[in-house]
Design a protein around this motif. Sequence first.
Motif, mmCIF file in Angstrom:
data_model
loop_
_atom_site.group_PDB
_atom_site.id
_atom_site.type_symbol
_atom_site.label_atom_id
_atom_site.label_comp_id
_atom_site.label_asym_id
_atom_site.label_seq_id
_atom_site.Cartn_x
_atom_site.Cartn_y
_atom_site.Cartn_z
ATOM 1 N N ASN A 130 0.858 -1.189 -0.013
ATOM 2 C CA ASN A 130 -0.134 0.135 0.092
ATOM 3 C C ASN A 130 0.803 1.311 0.013
ATOM 4 O O ASN A 130 0.223 2.215 0.083
ATOM 5 C CB ASN A 130 -1.081 0.049 1.155
ATOM 6 C CG ASN A 130 -0.262 0.015 2.361
ATOM 7 O OD1 ASN A 130 0.845 0.209 2.559
ATOM 8 N ND2 ASN A 130 -0.950 0.153 3.503
ATOM 9 N N HIS A 160 -7.586 3.806 -3.255
ATOM 10 C CA HIS A 160 -7.286 5.152 -3.196
ATOM 11 C C HIS A 160 -6.897 5.790 -4.549
ATOM 12 O O HIS A 160 -5.911 5.174 -5.116
ATOM 13 C CB HIS A 160 -6.129 5.565 -1.936
ATOM 14 C CG HIS A 160 -6.070 7.022 -2.052
ATOM 15 N ND1 HIS A 160 -6.997 7.722 -1.308
ATOM 16 C CD2 HIS A 160 -5.015 7.607 -2.278
ATOM 17 C CE1 HIS A 160 -6.455 8.956 -1.494
ATOM 18 N NE2 HIS A 160 -5.244 8.866 -1.706
ATOM 19 N N ALA A 163 -12.767 6.740 -3.679
ATOM 20 C CA ALA A 163 -13.931 7.380 -3.039
ATOM 21 C C ALA A 163 -13.968 8.876 -3.172
ATOM 22 O O ALA A 163 -15.338 9.155 -3.286
ATOM 23 C CB ALA A 163 -13.669 7.085 -1.544
ATOM 24 N N TRP A 183 -14.560 -7.167 3.035
ATOM 25 C CA TRP A 183 -14.998 -6.324 4.109
ATOM 26 C C TRP A 183 -15.414 -7.002 5.158
ATOM 27 O O TRP A 183 -16.373 -8.350 5.034
ATOM 28 C CB TRP A 183 -16.059 -5.344 3.619
ATOM 29 C CG TRP A 183 -16.169 -4.319 4.568
ATOM 30 C CD1 TRP A 183 -15.542 -3.360 5.327
ATOM 31 C CD2 TRP A 183 -17.741 -3.669 4.700
ATOM 32 N NE1 TRP A 183 -16.353 -2.688 5.896
ATOM 33 C CE2 TRP A 183 -17.662 -2.681 5.619
ATOM 34 C CE3 TRP A 183 -18.883 -4.079 4.070
ATOM 35 C CZ2 TRP A 183 -18.736 -2.055 6.018
ATOM 36 C CZ3 TRP A 183 -19.841 -3.298 4.602
ATOM 37 C CH2 TRP A 183 -19.755 -2.173 5.443
ATOM 38 N N ASN A 187 -15.006 -2.008 9.135
ATOM 39 C CA ASN A 187 -14.096 -1.098 8.444
ATOM 40 C C ASN A 187 -14.563 0.390 7.971
ATOM 41 O O ASN A 187 -15.543 0.099 6.938
ATOM 42 C CB ASN A 187 -13.252 -1.773 7.674
ATOM 43 C CG ASN A 187 -11.841 -0.938 7.479
ATOM 44 O OD1 ASN A 187 -11.926 0.500 7.549
ATOM 45 N ND2 ASN A 187 -10.667 -1.452 7.166
ATOM 46 N N TYR A 189 -13.595 2.635 6.262
ATOM 47 C CA TYR A 189 -13.075 2.867 4.863
ATOM 48 C C TYR A 189 -13.980 2.394 3.918
ATOM 49 O O TYR A 189 -14.177 3.237 2.742
ATOM 50 C CB TYR A 189 -11.670 2.268 4.789
ATOM 51 C CG TYR A 189 -10.993 2.525 3.267
ATOM 52 C CD1 TYR A 189 -10.455 3.631 3.029
ATOM 53 C CD2 TYR A 189 -11.235 1.665 2.371
ATOM 54 C CE1 TYR A 189 -10.044 3.758 1.669
ATOM 55 C CE2 TYR A 189 -10.916 1.670 0.881
ATOM 56 C CZ TYR A 189 -10.225 2.909 0.994
ATOM 57 O OH TYR A 189 -9.608 3.069 -0.569
ATOM 58 N N HIS A 190 -14.700 1.373 3.812
ATOM 59 C CA HIS A 190 -15.443 0.657 2.867
ATOM 60 C C HIS A 190 -16.729 1.493 2.988
ATOM 61 O O HIS A 190 -17.426 1.262 1.718
ATOM 62 C CB HIS A 190 -15.779 -0.702 3.005
ATOM 63 C CG HIS A 190 -14.304 -1.505 3.142
ATOM 64 N ND1 HIS A 190 -13.394 -1.396 4.261
ATOM 65 C CD2 HIS A 190 -13.757 -2.335 2.249
ATOM 66 C CE1 HIS A 190 -12.308 -2.109 3.730
ATOM 67 N NE2 HIS A 190 -12.656 -2.746 2.436
#
Length: 317
Positions: A130, A160, A163, A183, A187, A189-190
């Motif tokens: 990442n 990234h 979103a 998922w 979390n 983020y999702h």
Amino acid sequence: MRADETTESTSAGSGEHAEDIDVLVLGGAGVDTIVYVPELPLPYADSYMIDRGIRPRAGQTGDFVALGLAALGLRTHHLDFLGEDPEGDLVRALHRDKGIALTVIPQPAGTKRAVNLVGPDGRRLSLYDNSRGRPADRFPEDTLRTLAAASRHAHVSITHPCADALPVLREAGAGISTDLHNWDGENPYHEAFAYEADVVFVSATALTDPRATMRRIAERGRAEVVVATAGAEGAYLLADGELTHVPAAAPPGPVVDSNGAGDAFASAFLFGRLGGEPPRRCAEYGALAGAYACTVPATESAALSRDALLARAATGR
């Protein structure tokens, strides 16, 4: 076009007109290095002999969705960041060879990459790097708006900075789908992806209660359809408030690798949806494409064709 932006197009270009693109695939371009291991989990040892080789191969989630859509005859355009590195060259070559339009935003941090450990039964463990991005990365808004305006639908990877593109896609009026992958239902983020998309795919692998999570996605967000894939157990489909089970399709050959099966499922589902098929039929298409993907070695990139999918759907196998 901005100075820090390049377009590489084999089937569409900067002159798209309204709805010249069936599906805009956003994000998820990269390279996986495939390592076949004797078992998973892999016990600790000082070293292992890998007799099937260690091979880099272009194709992460966005690449595989684009590949599946194009094989099914849909006009597909892929937008993502790539580095000027050997990995980026592999991704460019994949799109060029498969005739998939690609718009590249230069990424100084390098092309996304991962190492996939693949066991004898086809299961995969992915080690995702990442570091190949920057927090401030954004898709150029003019490019994003132009492509979105030309697209019937957008499939958004959870990489990234996808979103941040969701409001622009929604404003353009394109349908939106996303895959939340593994998922856990918690979390945060999702959540931007889960609650903004019209069609949501998610793996049941990390969900303690897949049915409850599916209903929560539909209740809190915009989703008209939610699909939870469960490997050999098939998939769960939530559409029009009704939750049903869709059996897995029989693979047309030996199962050698599960990598890309979820992406193939999503591609075939969207093929059916954009063709006006009901959700159940779309999920059956997805099951057939996902089963086929499990017969393709991890070191290769191949997808079920439109004719093959429809033939198998007609016979039920």
